[in-house]
Design a protein around this motif. Sequence first.
Motif, PDB file in Angstrom:
ATOM      1  N   ALA A 157       0.806  -1.222   0.000  1.00  0.00           N
ATOM      2  CA  ALA A 157       0.000   0.000   0.000  1.00  0.00           C
ATOM      3  C   ALA A 157       0.835   1.266   0.000  1.00  0.00           C
ATOM      4  N   LYS A 158       1.972   1.252   0.672  1.00  0.00           N
ATOM      5  CA  LYS A 158       2.668   2.533   0.841  1.00  0.00           C
ATOM      6  C   LYS A 158       4.159   2.422   0.587  1.00  0.00           C
ATOM      7  N   ILE A 159       4.716   3.589   0.350  1.00  0.00           N
ATOM      8  CA  ILE A 159       6.164   3.754   0.300  1.00  0.00           C
ATOM      9  C   ILE A 159       6.566   4.052   1.735  1.00  0.00           C
ATOM     10  N   GLY A 160       7.321   3.160   2.338  1.00  0.00           N
ATOM     11  CA  GLY A 160       7.651   3.299   3.751  1.00  0.00           C
ATOM     12  C   GLY A 160       8.671   4.374   4.057  1.00  0.00           C
ATOM     13  N   ASN A 161       9.536   4.684   3.110  1.00  0.00           N
ATOM     14  CA  ASN A 161      10.602   5.648   3.346  1.00  0.00           C
ATOM     15  C   ASN A 161      10.155   7.024   2.852  1.00  0.00           C
ATOM     16  N   PRO A 162       9.997   7.994   3.740  1.00  0.00           N
ATOM     17  CA  PRO A 162       9.535   9.315   3.315  1.00  0.00           C
ATOM     18  C   PRO A 162      10.473   9.998   2.330  1.00  0.00           C
TER      19      PRO A 162
ATOM     20  N   VAL B 246      11.973   8.572  -0.148  1.00  0.00           N
ATOM     21  CA  VAL B 246      11.613   8.050  -1.468  1.00  0.00           C
ATOM     22  C   VAL B 246      10.391   8.805  -1.997  1.00  0.00           C
ATOM     23  N   LEU B 247       9.408   9.013  -1.145  1.00  0.00           N
ATOM     24  CA  LEU B 247       8.231   9.784  -1.544  1.00  0.00           C
ATOM     25  C   LEU B 247       8.626  11.210  -1.915  1.00  0.00           C
ATOM     26  N   ALA B 248       9.527  11.802  -1.145  1.00  0.00           N
ATOM     27  CA  ALA B 248       9.983  13.162  -1.454  1.00  0.00           C
ATOM     28  C   ALA B 248      10.655  13.203  -2.826  1.00  0.00           C
ATOM     29  N   ARG B 249      11.459  12.203  -3.156  1.00  0.00           N
ATOM     30  CA  ARG B 249      12.109  12.163  -4.475  1.00  0.00           C
ATOM     31  C   ARG B 249      11.071  11.997  -5.589  1.00  0.00           C
ATOM     32  N   LEU B 250      10.050  11.193  -5.346  1.00  0.00           N
ATOM     33  CA  LEU B 250       8.990  11.029  -6.332  1.00  0.00           C
ATOM     34  C   LEU B 250       8.331  12.372  -6.617  1.00  0.00           C
TER      35      LEU B 250
END
Length: 159
Positions: free
Chosen positions: A60-65, A67-71
């Motif tokens: 469901a989720k990207i666990g590492n914030p 990684v989300l910030a890079r996205l």
Amino acid sequence: MEDHKIVQRNLALQREWYGEPLGDRVRRLVVAFDVSQANLADVLGISAPMLSQVMSGRRAKIGNPAVLARLIMLERKVLTPDVASGKREALQRALDDVRASKPSVTRDNLPVDIGRTDRVAVAALRRVADPGDLTAAADMLNGKFPDIAELLRRAGRPH
């Protein structure tokens, strides 16, 4: 729970948390930057199998914030003139910049795309207030704060 139901639940959670399924967001980046999914995973700082699982809804989720910030950084770079032009050098420079980034992510500085988070805000408002109250609040705020009033009005509509 069978696999199909797990995937559907995870995709629903992604819509709630990220505004849409992560697979849609990642596929747009793969196309925009003309890279493989594995190359994009490397840029984001996530393993290719993990990215595949997130995209397909098996996770469901990207666990590492970070990684989300890079996205989100890549999504924003797509809008820059050089990258939007499709120039190979600009695309590669953007990918390299994001790959090399070391975002320090906290609750207060995670970059957020307002266009997607308004859906999250509507869902949150629906959880804490009655539709009639949301509509009444929208009417009260309409004159001075029309954007907030519209958000309240949307939250007050049946879904």
